[in-house]
Enzyme design. Structure first.
Site, PDB file in Angstrom:
ATOM      1  CG  HIS A   5      12.144  -3.103  -1.601  1.00  0.00           C
ATOM      2  ND1 HIS A   5      13.273  -2.679  -2.266  1.00  0.00           N
ATOM      3  CD2 HIS A   5      11.148  -2.239  -1.931  1.00  0.00           C
ATOM      4  CE1 HIS A   5      12.975  -1.594  -2.963  1.00  0.00           C
ATOM      5  NE2 HIS A   5      11.700  -1.314  -2.790  1.00  0.00           N
ATOM      6  CE  LYS A  36       4.428   1.217   3.414  1.00  0.00           C
ATOM      7  NZ  LYS A  36       3.978   0.232   2.421  1.00  0.00           N
ATOM      8  CD  GLU A  41       7.395   3.555   1.430  1.00  0.00           C
ATOM      9  OE1 GLU A  41       8.555   3.365   1.776  1.00  0.00           O
ATOM     10  OE2 GLU A  41       6.609   2.612   1.209  1.00  0.00           O
ATOM     11  CB  SER A  82      10.205   2.335  -1.243  1.00  0.00           C
ATOM     12  OG  SER A  82       9.281   1.852  -2.175  1.00  0.00           O
ATOM     13  CG  ASN A 121      14.495   2.354  -2.749  1.00  0.00           C
ATOM     14  OD1 ASN A 121      14.589   2.700  -3.918  1.00  0.00           O
ATOM     15  ND2 ASN A 121      13.494   1.614  -2.310  1.00  0.00           N
ATOM     16  CB  VAL A 144      -0.969  -0.008   1.208  1.00  0.00           C
ATOM     17  CG1 VAL A 144      -1.856  -1.249   1.166  1.00  0.00           C
ATOM     18  CG2 VAL A 144      -0.217   0.046   2.534  1.00  0.00           C
TER      19      VAL A 144
END
Length: 251
Positions: A78, A35, A30, A57, A129, A28
Site C-alpha cells: 500500500h 477487485k 475500493e 486502502s 489509514n 482498481v
C-alpha cells in the site's frame, strides 16, 4: 531518465499488460466486487512466476487471496497518496503469503526508494489509514453538518506546520476513493454519519464531475490551492470581525 521513459508503456488491454510481468500491483476502485472480478479475470493470464500485490486502502488481502489463483504469491503493498513526497509503502501479508513473496516486494520497495513499513498482522486500514480515515471522517462530519467551512477545518490543522489539512488531503486522495471508503465502512459498521459523509461527497463532487486534484477542483482549485497562499493563515484585520460574528451566530 529519458531512457527510462522510453521503456515505459501504457495499455488498457489486460492480457497485454500482464503477459510478461514479474510484479502486478492492483489499484482498481475500493470495491470488493470490482477487485475480485479483476483478480479472477487476471488469474489465467499471468506467468507462473508473477507476484501480485494489492494497493487497497482499507480491505484485507485474505479477502482476495483465493481469487488471485496464487495465494502464496499475493500480499498487500500500500502506497501513500503523493508518494513522491511521502515515500513509504506498507507491506501486509495474509496467512498464505510466502516468505519469498514478502522478500521480493520488500526488495522492490527499497529499490524504488520507498521506506518499507511492515504491518505485523492483517488489519483493515493498515497503519496510516487506521488513523487517517477517522481523521478525514471527523473533518468531513464538520463540513457535512454545517459546523465549519472546509477552509476553517484546514486552518486548525495547518497552524501546526502541516503542508495541507484534512480537506486538502481529501482532494489529493480523490473524492471517488474517499467516497468508496466511507460508503463501504459506513454500511459495514452501521455508522450513519459516515454514510452521510459519503452521500455528501457524491452529491457535492462526484455528481458534478469533480474529484479533487485529478479534475482540478474539489474543496480547492488546482493548481495553486488557497491553503498554499501566504495569507491563508494570516490574522484577519478588525474589519473582518462583523463577517466572523455573522457566521458564529446561530441560524
Amino acid at each position: 531518465m529519458a531512457a527510462t521513459r522510453q521503456r515505459l508503456s501504457y495499455t488498457t488491454d489486460l492480457p497485454t499488460a500482464v503477459a510478461t510481468a514479474d510484479l502486478v500491483i492492483e489499484a482498481v476502485p475500493e470495491s470488493p466486487d470490482v477487485k475480485t472480478a479483476v483478480y479472477k479475470e487476471m488469474a489465467g493470464l499471468l506467468p507462473d512466476r508473477t507476484v501480485v500485490a494489492t494497493n487497497t486502502s482499507t480491505l484485507l488481502p485474505s479477502d482476495f487471496a483465493s481469487a488471485t489463483g496464487r495465494p502464496d504469491r499475493f500480499c498487500a503493498l500500500h502506497f501513500a497518496t503523493a508518494l513522491w513526497a511521502m515515500n513509504f509503502t506498507e507491506i501486509m501479508a495474509h496467512p498464505g503469503t510466502s516468505q519469498e513473496t514478502l522478500t521480493a516486494v520488500t526488495e522492490f520497495a527499497v529499490e524504488i526508494g520507498m521506506i518499507p513499513i511492515p504491518v505485523r498482522k492483517e488489519h483493515g486500514g493498515y497503519i496510516v489509514n487506521s488513523w487517517l480515515v477517522p481523521l478525514l471522517n471527523a473533518a468531513q462530519t464538520l463540513v457535512t453538518n454545517g459546523i465549519a467551512t472546509p477552509g476553517d477545518v484546514d486552518r486548525t490543522f495547518l497552524v501546526n506546520g502541516a503542508r495541507f489539512g484534512p480537506m486538502g488531503m481529501l482532494d489529493m486522495i480523490g473524492m471517488k476513493t474517499a467516497h468508496d471508503v466511507l460508503a463501504f465502512w459506513g454500511d459495514r459498521t452501521g455508522d450513519a454519519q459516515m454514510t452521510a459523509n459519503a452521500v455528501y461527497l457524491k452529491e457535492h463532487f462526484l455528481d458534478n464531475g469533480l474529484s479533487g486534484v485529478q479534475t482540478g477542483k474539489g474543496y480547492y482549485e488546482y493548481p495553486g490551492p488557497a491553503y498554499e497562499r501566504p495569507d491563508f493563515l494570516a490574522v484577519p484585520g478588525l474589519d473582518a470581525v462583523p463577517s466572523i460574528v455573522s457566521r458564529t451566530l446561530p441560524d
